[in-house]
Write a protein that holds these residues in place. Structure first.
Motif, mmCIF file in Angstrom:
data_model
loop_
_atom_site.group_PDB
_atom_site.id
_atom_site.type_symbol
_atom_site.label_atom_id
_atom_site.label_comp_id
_atom_site.label_asym_id
_atom_site.label_seq_id
_atom_site.Cartn_x
_atom_site.Cartn_y
_atom_site.Cartn_z
ATOM 1 N N SER A 108 9.730 12.947 -5.799
ATOM 2 C CA SER A 108 10.063 14.214 -6.435
ATOM 3 C C SER A 108 9.078 15.309 -6.031
ATOM 4 N N GLU A 109 9.581 16.525 -5.933
ATOM 5 C CA GLU A 109 8.722 17.676 -5.655
ATOM 6 C C GLU A 109 7.862 18.041 -6.862
ATOM 7 N N ASP B 20 3.058 -4.757 2.885
ATOM 8 C CA ASP B 20 3.782 -3.601 3.399
ATOM 9 C C ASP B 20 2.989 -2.339 3.120
ATOM 10 N N VAL B 21 3.262 -1.298 3.899
ATOM 11 C CA VAL B 21 2.633 0.005 3.705
ATOM 12 C C VAL B 21 3.739 1.061 3.727
ATOM 13 N N TYR B 22 3.653 1.998 2.793
ATOM 14 C CA TYR B 22 4.626 3.078 2.686
ATOM 15 C C TYR B 22 3.902 4.409 2.563
ATOM 16 N N VAL B 23 4.511 5.459 3.092
ATOM 17 C CA VAL B 23 4.047 6.815 2.853
ATOM 18 C C VAL B 23 4.973 7.414 1.799
ATOM 19 N N ALA B 24 4.400 7.966 0.734
ATOM 20 C CA ALA B 24 5.167 8.612 -0.325
ATOM 21 C C ALA B 24 5.014 10.122 -0.155
ATOM 22 N N THR B 25 6.122 10.814 0.061
ATOM 23 C CA THR B 25 6.080 12.253 0.281
ATOM 24 C C THR B 25 7.330 12.924 -0.259
ATOM 25 N N ASP B 26 7.231 14.234 -0.430
ATOM 26 C CA ASP B 26 8.394 15.021 -0.823
ATOM 27 C C ASP B 26 8.804 15.973 0.302
ATOM 28 N N GLY C 186 -1.564 12.819 -6.367
ATOM 29 C CA GLY C 186 -1.253 11.653 -5.544
ATOM 30 C C GLY C 186 -0.906 10.447 -6.393
ATOM 31 N N THR C 187 -1.548 10.333 -7.545
ATOM 32 C CA THR C 187 -1.259 9.221 -8.450
ATOM 33 C C THR C 187 0.176 9.317 -8.966
ATOM 34 N N GLU C 188 0.598 10.521 -9.350
ATOM 35 C CA GLU C 188 1.982 10.710 -9.793
ATOM 36 C C GLU C 188 2.960 10.397 -8.660
ATOM 37 N N ARG C 189 2.608 10.787 -7.441
ATOM 38 C CA ARG C 189 3.482 10.534 -6.296
ATOM 39 C C ARG C 189 3.612 9.028 -6.043
ATOM 40 N N GLY D 260 0.849 -1.187 0.000
ATOM 41 C CA GLY D 260 0.000 0.000 0.000
ATOM 42 C C GLY D 260 0.884 1.236 0.000
ATOM 43 N N ILE D 261 0.524 2.227 -0.803
ATOM 44 C CA ILE D 261 1.273 3.480 -0.842
ATOM 45 C C ILE D 261 0.305 4.621 -0.537
ATOM 46 N N ILE D 262 0.636 5.387 0.481
ATOM 47 C CA ILE D 262 -0.182 6.520 0.892
ATOM 48 C C ILE D 262 0.515 7.796 0.418
ATOM 49 N N PRO D 263 -0.052 8.508 -0.556
ATOM 50 C CA PRO D 263 0.572 9.757 -0.969
ATOM 51 C C PRO D 263 0.285 10.845 0.067
ATOM 52 N N ALA D 264 1.308 11.595 0.440
ATOM 53 C CA ALA D 264 1.139 12.643 1.451
ATOM 54 C C ALA D 264 1.880 13.900 1.019
ATOM 55 N N ARG D 265 1.149 14.990 0.957
ATOM 56 C CA ARG D 265 1.704 16.267 0.500
ATOM 57 C C ARG D 265 1.472 17.315 1.580
ATOM 58 N N TYR D 266 2.487 18.062 1.913
ATOM 59 C CA TYR D 266 2.369 19.086 2.954
ATOM 60 C C TYR D 266 1.770 20.379 2.409
#
Length: 86
Positions: free
Chosen positions: A70-71, A45-51, A76-79, A5-11
């Protein structure tokens, strides 16, 4: 077969900046999402995807797994795709 699982997270969201780190009853939102995903027995597995380093540090703080992306990711799909490539 294994699934991650990938959780996209953007600040830097325009509607709610810092949302992944917003406190919800003593835990950042990203931790609550991560913990719920970990309950899914289908995911190996679970991962957080962030820049963002702040999100990275929060995830590492609760012993979660994080992939720096990448910034330039616009969605979220691209991340998620960027995280898979890494």
């Amino acid at each position: 077969m294994k699934f991650a699982g990938i959780i996209p997270a953007r600040y830097d969201s325009t509607r709610f900046p810092g949302k992944p780190l917003a406190d919800i009853k003593g835990k950042p939102m990203i931790q609550r999402v991560y913990e719920q995903c970990k309950k899914n027995n289908t995911l190996s597995d679970v991962y957080v995807a962030t820049d963002d380093v702040r999100i990275e540090q929060a995830v590492l703080g609760f012993n979660g797994k994080v992939i720096m992306t990448s910034e330039s990711c616009k969605t979220g799909t691209e991340r998620c795709y960027d995280a898979v490539k890494r």
